[in-house]
Design a protein around this motif. Sequence first.
Motif, PDB file in Angstrom:
ATOM      1  N   THR A   1      19.177 -54.193  -2.640  1.00  0.00           N
ATOM      2  CA  THR A   1      17.988 -53.420  -3.012  1.00  0.00           C
ATOM      3  C   THR A   1      17.465 -53.862  -4.378  1.00  0.00           C
ATOM      4  O   THR A   1      16.271 -54.069  -4.555  1.00  0.00           O
ATOM      5  CB  THR A   1      18.312 -51.918  -3.017  1.00  0.00           C
TER       6      THR A   1
ATOM      7  N   ARG B   1      13.820 -55.610  -5.235  1.00  0.00           N
ATOM      8  CA  ARG B   1      12.912 -55.065  -6.260  1.00  0.00           C
ATOM      9  C   ARG B   1      12.621 -56.098  -7.344  1.00  0.00           C
ATOM     10  O   ARG B   1      11.500 -56.202  -7.824  1.00  0.00           O
ATOM     11  CB  ARG B   1      13.515 -53.814  -6.868  1.00  0.00           C
TER      12      ARG B   1
ATOM     13  N   HIS C   1       9.033 -57.598  -8.570  1.00  0.00           N
ATOM     14  CA  HIS C   1       8.664 -57.592  -9.983  1.00  0.00           C
ATOM     15  C   HIS C   1       8.379 -59.012 -10.474  1.00  0.00           C
ATOM     16  O   HIS C   1       7.362 -59.253 -11.112  1.00  0.00           O
ATOM     17  CB  HIS C   1       9.767 -56.951 -10.826  1.00  0.00           C
TER      18      HIS C   1
END
Length: 107
Positions: A80, A84, A88
């Motif tokens: 996870t 992410r 980003h």
Amino acid sequence: MNKRPWWARRSGERRMNCMQVARVLQKYLDGETDEITARRVAVHLEDCRRCGLEASVYQEIRGALARRAEPDADALARLTAFGRSLVHDGQVQAGDAPDSASPPAGA
């Protein structure tokens, strides 16, 4: 001394960055990429600790699913966090994450 295999030292083959590897990693692990892409991904995974760890996490999750067991909570958290970080990195660097990026938290 160069530790890279002979096929990884060929001139003319472009190196993949983390974002490119992330886009094909699942297909690579499933054996669904062409030979050139597979070589390029393998070279990147050999050189990039972050992506190498994520490949291991994917394999662990796939193995757990094959056994119909719960995947390791730490592995899911790392996956996870990696996802992410890709989102980003893609926003900050317009899709090119550096090969030497640090691993996600907990990796």
